[in-house]
Motif scaffolding. Structure first.
Motif, mmCIF file in Angstrom:
data_model
loop_
_atom_site.group_PDB
_atom_site.id
_atom_site.type_symbol
_atom_site.label_atom_id
_atom_site.label_comp_id
_atom_site.label_asym_id
_atom_site.label_seq_id
_atom_site.Cartn_x
_atom_site.Cartn_y
_atom_site.Cartn_z
ATOM 1 N N MET A 46 -34.997 -2.716 37.216
ATOM 2 C CA MET A 46 -33.839 -1.841 37.116
ATOM 3 C C MET A 46 -32.718 -2.391 37.997
ATOM 4 N N PRO A 47 -31.498 -2.473 37.459
ATOM 5 C CA PRO A 47 -30.376 -2.992 38.240
ATOM 6 C C PRO A 47 -30.099 -2.152 39.483
ATOM 7 N N SER A 48 -29.692 -2.825 40.551
ATOM 8 C CA SER A 48 -29.415 -2.111 41.801
ATOM 9 C C SER A 48 -27.942 -1.728 41.947
ATOM 10 N N VAL A 49 -27.103 -2.097 40.975
ATOM 11 C CA VAL A 49 -25.702 -1.682 40.981
ATOM 12 C C VAL A 49 -25.322 -1.172 39.595
ATOM 13 N N GLU A 50 -24.350 -0.276 39.573
ATOM 14 C CA GLU A 50 -23.885 0.265 38.302
ATOM 15 C C GLU A 50 -23.101 -0.791 37.535
ATOM 16 N N ARG A 51 -23.116 -0.653 36.231
ATOM 17 C CA ARG A 51 -22.400 -1.575 35.353
ATOM 18 C C ARG A 51 -20.899 -1.471 35.609
ATOM 19 N N ASP A 52 -20.246 -2.606 35.751
ATOM 20 C CA ASP A 52 -18.811 -2.701 35.993
ATOM 21 C C ASP A 52 -18.210 -3.397 34.767
ATOM 22 N N GLU A 53 -17.537 -2.641 33.922
ATOM 23 C CA GLU A 53 -17.040 -3.183 32.653
ATOM 24 C C GLU A 53 -16.039 -4.314 32.843
ATOM 25 N N LYS A 54 -15.181 -4.206 33.835
ATOM 26 C CA LYS A 54 -14.195 -5.260 34.094
ATOM 27 C C LYS A 54 -14.902 -6.569 34.473
ATOM 28 N N ARG A 55 -15.879 -6.460 35.346
ATOM 29 C CA ARG A 55 -16.634 -7.634 35.778
ATOM 30 C C ARG A 55 -17.472 -8.194 34.627
ATOM 31 N N GLU A 56 -18.089 -7.309 33.854
ATOM 32 C CA GLU A 56 -18.877 -7.742 32.695
ATOM 33 C C GLU A 56 -18.007 -8.523 31.711
ATOM 34 N N HIS A 57 -16.804 -8.026 31.488
ATOM 35 C CA HIS A 57 -15.881 -8.703 30.570
ATOM 36 C C HIS A 57 -15.541 -10.102 31.076
ATOM 37 N N ARG A 58 -15.260 -10.218 32.385
ATOM 38 C CA ARG A 58 -14.927 -11.521 32.974
ATOM 39 C C ARG A 58 -16.121 -12.476 32.844
ATOM 40 N N ILE A 59 -17.309 -11.982 33.116
ATOM 41 C CA ILE A 59 -18.500 -12.826 33.013
ATOM 42 C C ILE A 59 -18.687 -13.301 31.582
ATOM 43 N N GLU A 60 -18.558 -12.388 30.633
ATOM 44 C CA GLU A 60 -18.782 -12.739 29.228
ATOM 45 C C GLU A 60 -17.688 -13.652 28.654
ATOM 46 N N THR A 61 -16.444 -13.467 29.076
ATOM 47 C CA THR A 61 -15.347 -14.212 28.456
ATOM 48 C C THR A 61 -14.880 -15.435 29.251
ATOM 49 N N GLU A 62 -15.243 -15.522 30.533
ATOM 50 C CA GLU A 62 -14.794 -16.651 31.340
ATOM 51 C C GLU A 62 -15.927 -17.520 31.880
ATOM 52 N N ILE A 63 -17.091 -16.917 32.096
ATOM 53 C CA ILE A 63 -18.139 -17.640 32.814
ATOM 54 C C ILE A 63 -19.239 -18.140 31.881
ATOM 55 N N ILE A 64 -19.802 -17.244 31.097
ATOM 56 C CA ILE A 64 -20.918 -17.664 30.240
ATOM 57 C C ILE A 64 -20.538 -17.694 28.762
ATOM 58 N N VAL A 65 -19.251 -17.746 28.486
ATOM 59 C CA VAL A 65 -18.766 -17.807 27.120
ATOM 60 C C VAL A 65 -19.324 -19.063 26.427
ATOM 61 N N ASP A 66 -19.726 -18.933 25.189
ATOM 62 C CA ASP A 66 -20.235 -20.054 24.380
ATOM 63 C C ASP A 66 -21.479 -20.722 24.944
ATOM 64 N N THR A 67 -22.318 -19.998 25.669
ATOM 65 C CA THR A 67 -23.524 -20.616 26.220
ATOM 66 C C THR A 67 -24.747 -20.384 25.341
ATOM 67 N N ASP A 68 -24.646 -19.513 24.331
ATOM 68 C CA ASP A 68 -25.732 -19.275 23.377
ATOM 69 C C ASP A 68 -27.079 -19.016 24.048
ATOM 70 N N ASN A 69 -27.076 -18.313 25.159
ATOM 71 C CA ASN A 69 -28.301 -17.977 25.895
ATOM 72 C C ASN A 69 -29.113 -19.189 26.334
ATOM 73 N N ASP A 70 -28.491 -20.356 26.419
ATOM 74 C CA ASP A 70 -29.141 -21.557 26.920
ATOM 75 C C ASP A 70 -29.075 -21.529 28.452
ATOM 76 N N LYS A 71 -30.229 -21.624 29.121
ATOM 77 C CA LYS A 71 -30.292 -21.496 30.578
ATOM 78 C C LYS A 71 -29.412 -22.517 31.296
ATOM 79 N N GLU A 72 -29.497 -23.774 30.873
ATOM 80 C CA GLU A 72 -28.714 -24.807 31.546
ATOM 81 C C GLU A 72 -27.220 -24.605 31.325
ATOM 82 N N GLU A 73 -26.828 -24.210 30.116
ATOM 83 C CA GLU A 73 -25.410 -23.956 29.843
ATOM 84 C C GLU A 73 -24.898 -22.773 30.663
ATOM 85 N N ARG A 74 -25.703 -21.723 30.784
ATOM 86 C CA ARG A 74 -25.301 -20.577 31.616
ATOM 87 C C ARG A 74 -25.137 -21.003 33.074
ATOM 88 N N ALA A 75 -26.093 -21.781 33.573
ATOM 89 C CA ALA A 75 -26.014 -22.260 34.957
ATOM 90 C C ALA A 75 -24.742 -23.073 35.158
#
Length: 127
Positions: A1-30
């Motif tokens: 269970m997550p220890s912090v509440e979901r932050d939509e602004k942060r989630e959006h940044r992670i999805e659109t700037e950090i792990i965008v186009d990684t297709d759930n590939d571990k090395e690409e996400r890293a």
């Protein structure tokens, strides 16, 4: 269970700037995280390194100067930064986990990037 509440602004940044186009590939996400942090952290800055003592459960705090990201091949399972003690020199550089660092005098962009990583871990996300 997550220890912090979901932050939509942060989630959006992670999805659109950090792990965008990684297709759930571990090395690409890293590498997404690696290059985001490498581009966003404005180094050098001072930080508190909080590490658990090997001999006890106490947390030791030491001040370090963050010099930058560790080499990318060291960051395939976790994010590491190269640091040095304030009076250290080039031979004294070592790597620590970003999750063990708390910025002391970093700018807001750097603090936000560090908070993004801490949030990612606190939510239980993985590469």
């Amino acid at each position: 269970m997550p220890s912090v509440e979901r932050d939509e602004k942060r989630e959006h940044r992670i999805e659109t700037e950090i792990i965008v186009d990684t297709d759930n590939d571990k090395e690409e996400r890293a590498m997404g995280w690696y290059y985001y942090l490498d581009d966003t952290l404005n180094v050098p800055f001072m930080a508190k390194w909080k590490k658990k003592s090997r001999k006890s459960s106490e947390v030791e705090e030491k001040q370090v100067e963050v010099l930058g990201m560790a080499p990318d091949d060291e960051c395939l399972k976790d994010m590491y930064l190269e640091v040095v003690y304030p009076e250290g020199n080039d031979e004294d550089v070592f790597s620590v986990k970003l999750s063990e660092l708390e910025a002391i005098d970093a700018d807001s962009e750097t603090q936000e990037a560090i908070a993004d990583w801490h949030y990612w871990l606190a939510r239980g996300y993985k590469f």
